[in-house]
Design a protein around this motif. Sequence first.
Motif, PDB file in Angstrom:
ATOM      1  N   LEU A  64       0.841  -1.196   0.000  1.00  0.00           N
ATOM      2  CA  LEU A  64       0.000   0.000   0.000  1.00  0.00           C
ATOM      3  C   LEU A  64       0.878   1.248   0.000  1.00  0.00           C
ATOM      4  O   LEU A  64       1.804   1.366   0.795  1.00  0.00           O
ATOM      5  N   ALA A  65       0.577   2.173  -0.908  1.00  0.00           N
ATOM      6  CA  ALA A  65       1.359   3.400  -1.011  1.00  0.00           C
ATOM      7  C   ALA A  65       1.264   4.193   0.283  1.00  0.00           C
ATOM      8  O   ALA A  65       0.202   4.266   0.908  1.00  0.00           O
ATOM      9  N   ALA A  66       2.381   4.830   0.674  1.00  0.00           N
ATOM     10  CA  ALA A  66       2.418   5.601   1.920  1.00  0.00           C
ATOM     11  C   ALA A  66       1.383   6.731   1.895  1.00  0.00           C
ATOM     12  O   ALA A  66       0.747   7.028   2.916  1.00  0.00           O
ATOM     13  N   LYS A  67       1.210   7.356   0.733  1.00  0.00           N
ATOM     14  CA  LYS A  67       0.245   8.448   0.619  1.00  0.00           C
ATOM     15  C   LYS A  67      -1.171   7.955   0.898  1.00  0.00           C
ATOM     16  O   LYS A  67      -1.941   8.585   1.649  1.00  0.00           O
ATOM     17  N   ASP A  68      -1.526   6.821   0.319  1.00  0.00           N
ATOM     18  CA  ASP A  68      -2.867   6.261   0.544  1.00  0.00           C
ATOM     19  C   ASP A  68      -3.028   5.795   1.990  1.00  0.00           C
ATOM     20  O   ASP A  68      -4.103   5.964   2.595  1.00  0.00           O
ATOM     21  N   ALA A  69      -1.957   5.187   2.532  1.00  0.00           N
ATOM     22  CA  ALA A  69      -2.028   4.722   3.920  1.00  0.00           C
ATOM     23  C   ALA A  69      -2.213   5.900   4.876  1.00  0.00           C
ATOM     24  O   ALA A  69      -2.995   5.834   5.832  1.00  0.00           O
ATOM     25  N   GLN A  70      -1.514   7.005   4.607  1.00  0.00           N
ATOM     26  CA  GLN A  70      -1.623   8.178   5.476  1.00  0.00           C
ATOM     27  C   GLN A  70      -3.025   8.782   5.410  1.00  0.00           C
ATOM     28  O   GLN A  70      -3.589   9.195   6.433  1.00  0.00           O
ATOM     29  N   ALA A  71      -3.603   8.817   4.223  1.00  0.00           N
ATOM     30  CA  ALA A  71      -4.962   9.351   4.080  1.00  0.00           C
ATOM     31  C   ALA A  71      -5.957   8.500   4.861  1.00  0.00           C
ATOM     32  O   ALA A  71      -6.845   9.024   5.555  1.00  0.00           O
ATOM     33  N   ALA A  72      -5.812   7.161   4.761  1.00  0.00           N
ATOM     34  CA  ALA A  72      -6.704   6.272   5.495  1.00  0.00           C
ATOM     35  C   ALA A  72      -6.509   6.437   6.999  1.00  0.00           C
ATOM     36  O   ALA A  72      -7.483   6.406   7.780  1.00  0.00           O
ATOM     37  N   LEU A  73      -5.259   6.650   7.420  1.00  0.00           N
ATOM     38  CA  LEU A  73      -4.963   6.843   8.836  1.00  0.00           C
ATOM     39  C   LEU A  73      -5.639   8.108   9.364  1.00  0.00           C
ATOM     40  O   LEU A  73      -6.253   8.102  10.449  1.00  0.00           O
ATOM     41  N   GLU A  74      -5.544   9.194   8.607  1.00  0.00           N
ATOM     42  CA  GLU A  74      -6.145  10.448   9.054  1.00  0.00           C
ATOM     43  C   GLU A  74      -7.661  10.319   9.131  1.00  0.00           C
ATOM     44  O   GLU A  74      -8.309  10.878  10.032  1.00  0.00           O
ATOM     45  N   HIS A  75      -8.230   9.585   8.188  1.00  0.00           N
ATOM     46  CA  HIS A  75      -9.679   9.375   8.207  1.00  0.00           C
ATOM     47  C   HIS A  75     -10.086   8.629   9.487  1.00  0.00           C
ATOM     48  O   HIS A  75     -11.055   9.010  10.168  1.00  0.00           O
ATOM     49  N   LEU A  76      -9.333   7.577   9.828  1.00  0.00           N
ATOM     50  CA  LEU A  76      -9.646   6.805  11.038  1.00  0.00           C
ATOM     51  C   LEU A  76      -9.369   7.618  12.306  1.00  0.00           C
ATOM     52  O   LEU A  76     -10.089   7.500  13.307  1.00  0.00           O
ATOM     53  N   LEU A  96      -3.250   3.993  16.370  1.00  0.00           N
ATOM     54  CA  LEU A  96      -3.097   4.818  15.171  1.00  0.00           C
ATOM     55  C   LEU A  96      -1.763   5.561  15.183  1.00  0.00           C
ATOM     56  O   LEU A  96      -1.122   5.728  14.133  1.00  0.00           O
ATOM     57  N   ASP A  97      -1.340   6.023  16.390  1.00  0.00           N
ATOM     58  CA  ASP A  97      -0.037   6.679  16.473  1.00  0.00           C
ATOM     59  C   ASP A  97       1.084   5.713  16.072  1.00  0.00           C
ATOM     60  O   ASP A  97       2.005   6.069  15.326  1.00  0.00           O
ATOM     61  N   ALA A  98       1.002   4.466  16.581  1.00  0.00           N
ATOM     62  CA  ALA A  98       2.011   3.460  16.239  1.00  0.00           C
ATOM     63  C   ALA A  98       1.977   3.147  14.750  1.00  0.00           C
ATOM     64  O   ALA A  98       3.018   2.981  14.096  1.00  0.00           O
ATOM     65  N   LEU A  99       0.747   3.090  14.199  1.00  0.00           N
ATOM     66  CA  LEU A  99       0.614   2.814  12.773  1.00  0.00           C
ATOM     67  C   LEU A  99       1.190   3.964  11.957  1.00  0.00           C
ATOM     68  O   LEU A  99       1.805   3.748  10.897  1.00  0.00           O
ATOM     69  N   GLY A 100       0.997   5.192  12.441  1.00  0.00           N
ATOM     70  CA  GLY A 100       1.575   6.341  11.758  1.00  0.00           C
ATOM     71  C   GLY A 100       3.093   6.244  11.699  1.00  0.00           C
ATOM     72  O   GLY A 100       3.718   6.576  10.676  1.00  0.00           O
ATOM     73  N   ALA A 101       3.691   5.789  12.797  1.00  0.00           N
ATOM     74  CA  ALA A 101       5.149   5.610  12.809  1.00  0.00           C
ATOM     75  C   ALA A 101       5.564   4.537  11.805  1.00  0.00           C
ATOM     76  O   ALA A 101       6.580   4.666  11.107  1.00  0.00           O
TER      77      ALA A 101
END
Length: 409
Positions: A64-76, A96-101
């Motif tokens: 999964l692209a980092a850009k797409d993953a970051q967008a999904a993370l912010e949504h959650l 979510l913080d750990a996932l962001g890292a």
Amino acid sequence: MSSDPWGRVDEQGTVYVRTADGERVVGSWQAGSPEEALAYFERKYQGIAVEIGLLEKRVRTTDLAAKDAQAALEHLRAQVVEAHAVGDLDALAKRLDALGADIETRREERKAARAKAQDETRAAKDKLVAEAEQLAESTQWREAGDRLRALVDTWKALPRLDRKSDDELWHRFSHARSVFSKHRKAHFATLDAERDHARAAKEKLVAEAEALSGSTEWGDTAAKYRDLMTRWKAAGRAQRDIEDELWARFRGAQDVFFQARSAVFSERDAEQVENQKLKEVLAAEAETLLPIGDLKAAKAALRDISERWEAIGHVPRDARPKLDARLGTVERAIREAEDAEWQRSNPEAKARAAGMAGLLQAKADKLNADLEKARAAGNASRVAKLEGELAGLQTLLDQAQKSLEEFSG
């Protein structure tokens, strides 16, 4: 009023969730018991937790692209902050913080991988340019030309660098090819000029030979024909078809003269019998060259024998076919040995065989690598597909390698 560790329902039916920052209202419930209210909002919490789990899996197990993953993370993250749910929202925020890292780590890893790929591509193109520049000075026209074409195919298969670097390397690569092409054209232009010169010289020799064909000065004219033969050999070769045509005329003129001389000297049987004996000795000497071992030595020996053969003169008519056939057998054996040597050392065919074997081997290596990845991922359908492709490719590769080995025999 009803409550659990993460929320409560007051007497008015208002539902609260407990967080590290205190309580906040997440909704109200008027349709049933407080327990049902908490169960409802806990299910909404579980729904968010499931979504977070799915994103964690995608980030950690897929590309999964980092850009797409970051967008999904912010949504959650927004869902957790504003969640109308009851549960350990602080724990979800920490996940979510750990996932962001993790996402940032993946981003840096991919950035490093792209940089590494660029470095590898640059090194590969530097190597191609260096080889092309070396080949630019080669005089192995067919072999070097085939190799340069293969380098172009390799270049096209490589990714692009930044525009400036790619253009600079391509300019050097293209210049090397142009230099080689210029040298090759000059070489063949010179070769064509030499062949044209040989053609002109041999046309003149043919004219002289044809002019002498009617002479009855047997001794002097025979000497002149020998001189013409020496000059013929020194003149070089014209284009093959022209060479064959001129040689036929040249030999034809000699035959006319020597046949006329033979007719005049037909009564000199003793001389012709002696000639026959001499040619039988030469035929036997030529036959000692069989089977052909050292081709170069055999050709030199046969040239010497042929010159002496021509110098002897005619033999009795009934003996000539057998003698010519004996010498012809040796000549054919040498021609066949030349053809076989050419086939064994044909650089163009060998280069094609090597190129095909190399391409098939590279494809087989890639299929093997893909197969290992598919096996590691437990992808049974892809494993089966790749195994089938590899089996078919292996047959072609075996055939290509067998063909290549024939050139080393």
